[in-house]
Write a protein that holds these residues in place. Structure first.
Motif, PDB file in Angstrom:
ATOM      1  N   MET A 175      53.346 -34.704  31.586  1.00 58.63           N
ATOM      2  CA  MET A 175      54.370 -35.507  32.260  1.00 58.63           C
ATOM      3  C   MET A 175      55.769 -35.038  31.888  1.00 58.63           C
ATOM      4  SD  MET A 175      53.118 -37.605  34.321  1.00 58.63           S
ATOM      5  CE  MET A 175      54.710 -38.264  34.611  1.00 58.63           C
ATOM      6  N   LEU A 176      55.938 -34.724  30.609  1.00 56.23           N
ATOM      7  CA  LEU A 176      57.258 -34.267  30.168  1.00 56.23           C
ATOM      8  C   LEU A 176      57.628 -32.948  30.843  1.00 56.23           C
ATOM      9  CD1 LEU A 176      59.751 -34.532  28.416  1.00 56.23           C
ATOM     10  CD2 LEU A 176      58.506 -33.416  26.564  1.00 56.23           C
ATOM     11  N   ARG A 187      56.596 -31.948  33.651  1.00 56.06           N
ATOM     12  CA  ARG A 187      56.881 -32.295  35.036  1.00 56.06           C
ATOM     13  C   ARG A 187      58.299 -32.877  35.175  1.00 56.06           C
ATOM     14  NH1 ARG A 187      55.345 -30.706  39.965  1.00 56.06           N
ATOM     15  NH2 ARG A 187      56.305 -32.155  41.404  1.00 56.06           N
ATOM     16  N   VAL A 188      58.653 -33.711  34.196  1.00 56.16           N
ATOM     17  CA  VAL A 188      59.991 -34.320  34.203  1.00 56.16           C
ATOM     18  C   VAL A 188      61.068 -33.250  34.072  1.00 56.16           C
ATOM     19  CG1 VAL A 188      61.544 -35.665  32.749  1.00 56.16           C
ATOM     20  CG2 VAL A 188      59.359 -36.634  33.449  1.00 56.16           C
ATOM     21  N   LEU A 189      60.840 -32.302  33.174  1.00 61.80           N
ATOM     22  CA  LEU A 189      61.839 -31.253  32.965  1.00 61.80           C
ATOM     23  C   LEU A 189      61.973 -30.351  34.201  1.00 61.80           C
ATOM     24  CD1 LEU A 189      61.071 -30.283  29.250  1.00 61.80           C
ATOM     25  CD2 LEU A 189      62.909 -31.746  30.139  1.00 61.80           C
ATOM     26  N   ALA A 197      61.379 -31.369  37.239  1.00 62.90           N
ATOM     27  CA  ALA A 197      62.087 -32.190  38.242  1.00 62.90           C
ATOM     28  C   ALA A 197      63.580 -32.205  37.965  1.00 62.90           C
ATOM     29  CB  ALA A 197      61.531 -33.610  38.229  1.00 62.90           C
ATOM     30  N   LEU A 198      63.878 -32.243  36.670  1.00 60.86           N
ATOM     31  CA  LEU A 198      65.297 -32.238  36.277  1.00 60.86           C
ATOM     32  C   LEU A 198      65.964 -30.944  36.734  1.00 60.86           C
ATOM     33  CD1 LEU A 198      67.002 -34.266  34.670  1.00 60.86           C
ATOM     34  CD2 LEU A 198      66.540 -32.921  32.626  1.00 60.86           C
ATOM     35  N   ARG A 199      65.241 -29.855  36.586  1.00 60.76           N
ATOM     36  CA  ARG A 199      65.785 -28.563  36.984  1.00 60.76           C
ATOM     37  C   ARG A 199      65.996 -28.497  38.501  1.00 60.76           C
ATOM     38  NH1 ARG A 199      65.784 -24.356  33.632  1.00 60.76           N
ATOM     39  NH2 ARG A 199      66.740 -22.482  34.499  1.00 60.76           N
ATOM     40  N   GLU A 256      66.763 -30.856  40.438  1.00 60.88           N
ATOM     41  CA  GLU A 256      67.899 -31.661  40.905  1.00 60.88           C
ATOM     42  C   GLU A 256      69.132 -30.798  41.137  1.00 60.88           C
ATOM     43  OE1 GLU A 256      66.889 -35.881  38.709  1.00 60.88           O
ATOM     44  OE2 GLU A 256      68.623 -34.695  38.110  1.00 60.88           O
ATOM     45  N   ALA A 257      69.317 -29.837  40.256  1.00 61.59           N
ATOM     46  CA  ALA A 257      70.517 -29.012  40.363  1.00 61.59           C
ATOM     47  C   ALA A 257      70.324 -27.843  41.317  1.00 61.59           C
ATOM     48  CB  ALA A 257      70.899 -28.485  38.986  1.00 61.59           C
ATOM     49  N   ARG A 314      67.525 -27.566  43.895  1.00 62.53           N
ATOM     50  CA  ARG A 314      66.895 -27.767  45.197  1.00 62.53           C
ATOM     51  C   ARG A 314      67.882 -28.370  46.194  1.00 62.53           C
ATOM     52  NH1 ARG A 314      62.052 -31.845  45.455  1.00 62.53           N
ATOM     53  NH2 ARG A 314      63.806 -33.192  44.953  1.00 62.53           N
TER      54      ARG A 314
END
Lengths: 193, 156
Positions: free
Chosen positions: B16-17, B19-21, B23-25, B27-28, B30
Motif C-alpha cells: 500500500m505504501l 502504491r501511495v508513493l 500515486a504521489l509521484r 500527481e506531479a 500525470r
C-alpha cells in the motif's frame, strides 16, 4: 518537466516577454507546484491560488533569476514562502476546518473532477499517509517522491546534510507505513478494486 | 525486519505504501487532459502579461507622487510663510523693535528736556567759572562772605 537547457532557453525568451515561452514555463510547472502546495496545506483552492501567485511573482522577476540554479527550485521556494505567509495570516479555526474537510474528502487532490473512483480511494490513502508526517519530513517526502528531486538537491534547498535528508526520508516512510496500517486498509485490493 | 526498519507485519501495508508513493509521484506528472493544462497556462500567462504594465506603472507613479509630496511639502510651507511675511501683517519682532526705538527716542527727548532745565544750575558750585554766567542771568555775585555782610550781632 523541461530539461535544463530547454529551460534556460525558455527563460531567456520569457524575459523578453515571449508569451509562448511564459506559457511553456507555466505549463511545465503549474501542476507539480499545485500538487506540492496542496500536499503541504491540504486545501486545493489555496494551493491553486498560491501557485498562480508564485508564477506571477517569478515571471515578473525573471530578470533577477540566476541561470546557475534551477527554475523549479526558485519557483518552489517562492511557492512555499507564499504558503507560509498565508498560513500565518489564517485564523486558528482554519486548522479544524481543514481536519473536517479532509475527513469528508475522498477526492484525489487537484484531479477531483477528472479522477476515477480508484484514484479517489488512493488519494484518500495518500492524504492519510502525508498527514502523518511532520515538518520537515513532509516537505522532504514531497520533494523526493512527488517531485522526483534527488537527495542532493533537496539537501541544498533545505540547507541540511544529505545524510539528514536520507534519515528524514527513512523515518517518514516508516511513519507513513504505520499510518496506513492504522487506517485499516491493509489490503491493496481493497483500494485498487 | 522489513524494508522500513520495523518488524514484518505482512506485505499488505508495504504494498500500500509503495502504491501511495507512486500515486504521489503521479500527481506531479500525470496530466489526464493536456489541453486543459495548456489552456490554464495560457490564461495565466495572458493575465501576467496583461497585468504587468498596469500593476507596475500605477505603483511607480504613486510612489513618485508620495516622494514628491514628502519632499516638496516643507519647501512649499516655507514659501507660503515667507510670502505671508512679505505681504501680510507686520511680524511681532518688527513691532517690538519699533516700540523700543520709540521708547529710545522718548528717552532722548526726556534727557534733552531735563538737560535744558538743569543746565542753568549746573555750574553754581564752581566759583571761577560762575561770574560770567551769573552776570548773564541778571544778578551780581556777592563779594563778601555772607557771615560778614549780614551779621546782626557783634562778634565776640
Amino acid at each position: 518537466m523541461l530539461d535544463q537547457r530547454t529551460e534556460r532557453l525558455t527563460i531567456q525568451r520569457a524575459r523578453q516577454g515571449d508569451r509562448e515561452a511564459i506559457t511553456a514555463l507555466i505549463q511545465a510547472y503549474q501542476r507539480p507546484l499545485e500538487a506540492f502546495l496542496f500536499r503541504l496545506c491540504g486545501k486545493p483552492e489555496l494551493a491553486e491560488d498560491l501557485a498562480q501567485e508564485a508564477f506571477v511573482r517569478v515571471i515578473r522577476s525573471l530578470d533577477r533569476f540566476d541561470d546557475q540554479y534551477r527554475f523549479s527550485t526558485w519557483l518552489f521556494t517562492i511557492g512555499k514562502r507564499l504558503l507560509v505567509n498565508a498560513q500565518q495570516k489564517m485564523r486558528p479555526a482554519s486548522d479544524s476546518e481543514t481536519v473536517e474537510y479532509r475527513a469528508d474528502d475522498t477526492r484525489t487532490p487537484l484531479l477531483a473532477v477528472e479522477s476515477a473512483e480508484r484514484d479517489q480511494r488512493i488519494g484518500t490513502l495518500v492524504q492519510i499517509a502525508i498527514d502523518s508526517l511532520v515538518s520537515p519530513q513532509r516537505e522532504i517526502v514531497l520533494l523526493f517522491h512527488q517531485q522526483g528531486w534527488p537527495v542532493q538537491r533537496i539537501a541544498t534547498e533545505l540547507g541540511m546534510p544529505e545524510g539528514t535528508v536520507k534519515s528524514h526520508l527513512f523515518r517518514a516512510r516508516r511513519r507513513m507505513l504505520f499510518a496506513i496500517e492504522q487506517s485499516g486498509v491493509s489490503n491493496p485490493e481493497e483500494v485498487l478494486r | 525486519m522489513n524494508l522500513f526498519g520495523g518488524e514484518d507485519r505482512g506485505h499488505g501495508p508495504q504494498r500500500m505504501l509503495v502504491r501511495v508513493l507512486l500515486a504521489l509521484r503521479c500527481e506531479a506528472r500525470r496530466s489526464p487532459d493536456p489541453a486543459v493544462d495548456r489552456l490554464r497556462a495560457e490564461q495565466l500567462a495572458d493575465r501576467i502579461i496583461a497585468e504587468l504594465p498596469r500593476s507596475v506603472l500605477p505603483l511607480g507613479i504613486a510612489a513618485l507622487l508620495v516622494v514628491a509630496v514628502v519632499c516638496i511639502g516643507p519647501l512649499a510651507r516655507d514659501a507660503v510663510t515667507e510670502r505671508k511675511a512679505l505681504v501680510g501683517p507686520t511680524p511681532v519682532a518688527t513691532v517690538v523693535e519699533a516700540g523700543i526705538r520709540e521708547q529710545g527716542a522718548a528717552l532722548q527727548d526726556g534727557f534733552a528736556t531735563i538737560r535744558a532745565i538743569v543746565e542753568p544750575f549746573a555750574g553754581s558750585g564752581s566759583a571761577p567759572a560762575d561770574g560770567a554766567s551769573a552776570g548773564s542771568r541778571g544778578f551780581a555775585p556777592c563779594s563778601d562772605p555772607p557771615c560778614d555782610a549780614a551779621a546782626p550781632f557783634p562778634r565776640s
